[in-house]
Design a protein around this motif. Structure first.
Motif, mmCIF file in Angstrom:
data_model
loop_
_atom_site.group_PDB
_atom_site.id
_atom_site.type_symbol
_atom_site.label_atom_id
_atom_site.label_comp_id
_atom_site.label_asym_id
_atom_site.label_seq_id
_atom_site.Cartn_x
_atom_site.Cartn_y
_atom_site.Cartn_z
ATOM 1 N N TYR A 1 0.841 -1.204 0.000
ATOM 2 C CA TYR A 1 0.000 0.000 0.000
ATOM 3 C C TYR A 1 0.877 1.256 0.000
ATOM 4 C CZ TYR A 1 0.669 1.067 4.989
ATOM 5 O OH TYR A 1 1.214 1.412 6.204
ATOM 6 N N SER B 1 6.749 2.005 11.351
ATOM 7 C CA SER B 1 6.204 2.317 12.682
ATOM 8 C C SER B 1 7.140 2.015 13.842
ATOM 9 C CB SER B 1 4.887 1.573 12.905
ATOM 10 O OG SER B 1 3.846 2.321 12.346
ATOM 11 N N GLU C 1 4.786 7.713 0.324
ATOM 12 C CA GLU C 1 3.713 7.793 1.331
ATOM 13 C C GLU C 1 2.957 9.104 1.229
ATOM 14 O OE1 GLU C 1 4.792 6.390 5.508
ATOM 15 O OE2 GLU C 1 2.620 6.352 5.269
ATOM 16 N N TYR D 1 6.094 13.199 9.959
ATOM 17 C CA TYR D 1 5.686 11.819 10.242
ATOM 18 C C TYR D 1 6.122 10.866 9.107
ATOM 19 C CZ TYR D 1 2.651 7.739 10.583
ATOM 20 O OH TYR D 1 2.183 6.444 10.608
ATOM 21 N N CYS E 1 8.835 7.715 9.378
ATOM 22 C CA CYS E 1 8.532 6.346 8.944
ATOM 23 C C CYS E 1 9.509 5.871 7.869
ATOM 24 C CB CYS E 1 7.102 6.256 8.407
ATOM 25 S SG CYS E 1 5.838 6.425 9.673
ATOM 26 N N TYR F 1 0.109 -3.971 16.557
ATOM 27 C CA TYR F 1 -1.188 -3.864 15.878
ATOM 28 C C TYR F 1 -2.230 -4.722 16.617
ATOM 29 C CZ TYR F 1 2.114 -2.226 12.378
ATOM 30 O OH TYR F 1 3.128 -1.584 11.753
HETATM 31 N N1 GLU Z 1 4.003 4.928 7.461
HETATM 32 C C1 GLU Z 1 3.065 3.866 7.686
HETATM 33 C C2 GLU Z 1 1.658 4.411 7.672
HETATM 34 O O1 GLU Z 1 1.437 5.453 8.190
HETATM 35 C C3 GLU Z 1 3.381 3.238 9.002
HETATM 36 C C4 GLU Z 1 2.565 2.031 9.228
HETATM 37 C C5 GLU Z 1 3.186 1.058 10.137
HETATM 38 O O2 GLU Z 1 4.357 0.696 10.005
HETATM 39 O O3 GLU Z 1 2.465 0.656 11.057
HETATM 40 O O4 GLU Z 1 0.777 3.827 7.128
#
Ligand code: GLU
Length: 304
Positions: free
Chosen positions: A26, A63, A157, A188, A192, A240
């Protein structure tokens, strides 16, 4: 304990898993990462370190960066950050908008995206340049000035992160973002996009295993109490919606990223970073989780 032998056993054991799972496509720039990569590095608080596989190859920490930004925000703002962010698992996907509406723009915890956006906003309020500050901080922690932002990943991103843009604007509407959402999002996305190896990340995370102190200088980076808070949040919110399964299997506080990295710590003993880009259905590294489970099983060391 024969750590080199244990890492070698793990490396053999995960071979059939490499190539399984799915890369986080994604983010288009992450879609090209070869699935079969695997690296693992352990940094002990007594200074020894061990690694195997692609442990020195930089990957997108995604993340996992939320650990470093939370540490900085705690340094800068202390307990005041908890007026703006909760400390409970969300039970919703890391990029969900639904819960925020009911909970008046207060993110459930600092490790979901919107929580990390508030954390970044806090850093930005205290310091003018949240991007560079975090880069400097991570380079210092890992003792590696070559750590950099992967600009292609950050751009990728920024071009596709519509949901993160929505989250930032949504909390702005609740008054829980004090700076310009576009500037917070830019910082942000760059956090990442940090490219670090397992060796870098294990070194960078060691202060958490070392009561908040840097190993080399003995500098107290955050208080012992704050280090406890971060590890507690890792255990309850760091993986998660698979945080229970990870605690059950691995038994260590950890933080994963969709780049396929997981950074975990054993207080008083070591930090460990594993990377393999194939993700399971929860978005955690499939081979990485298996490797960490084996590591705590073979060493007999976990927090439980
Ligand atoms: N940069 C990713 C986002 O914001 C980080 C997601 C992740 O690693 O949890 O979708």
């Amino acid at each position: 304990m024969n750590y080199p032998q244990i890492l070698d056993d793990i490396f053999q054991h995960v071979q059939p898993l490499l190539g399984q799972g799915k890369v986080a496509d994604y983010i288009p720039e992450l879609a090209h990462i070869p699935l079969h990569k695997f690296g693992m590095a352990v940094q002990m608080v007594d200074g020894r370190s061990f690694h195997i596989g692609d442990a020195d190859e930089p990957f997108s920490i995604q993340s996992m960066s939320k650990l470093f930004t939370l540490t900085l925000a705690m340094q800068l703002a202390g307990d005041a950050i908890w007026q703006r962010i909760g400390r409970e698992p969300s039970g919703t996907p890391f990029n969900s908008l639904v819960q925020l509406e009911y909970e008046n723009g207060i993110p459930r915890n600092p490790f979901i995206n919107v929580g990390a956006l508030v954390v970044t906003d806090i850093i930005l309020t205290h310091l003018n340049d949240a991007r560079q500050t975090v880069l400097d901080f991570v380079q210092m922690l890992a003792a590696n000035p070559a750590i950099h932002f992967d600009e292609a990943v950050a751009r990728s991103e920024a071009e596709t992160g519509f949901r993160n843009v929505a989250l930032a604007n949504f909390i702005k509407s609740f008054g829980n973002m004090h700076n310009d959402p576009a500037i917070v999002l830019d910082a942000y996305f760059h956090h990442c996009s940090l490219a670090m190896s397992c060796l870098d990340a294990a070194r960078a995370g060691l202060f958490l295993a070392n009561e908040g102190r840097l190993l080399k200088s003995n500098e107290q980076l955050i208080t012992h109490r704050q280090a406890k808070y971060i590890k507690s949040l890792m255990l309850t919110c760091g993986l998660y919606d698979a945080v229970g399964d990870f605690a059950y299997r691995v038994g260590l506080p950890g933080k994963s990223g969709v780049g396929g990295g997981i950074l975990a710590v054993m207080p008083g003993h070591f930090s460990v970073c594993v990377w393999s880009p194939g993700l399971n259905e929860s978005g955690n590294s499939l081979a990485g989780t298996a490797a960490l489970e084996l590591f705590t099983t073979l060493t007999g060391i976990s927090i439980f």
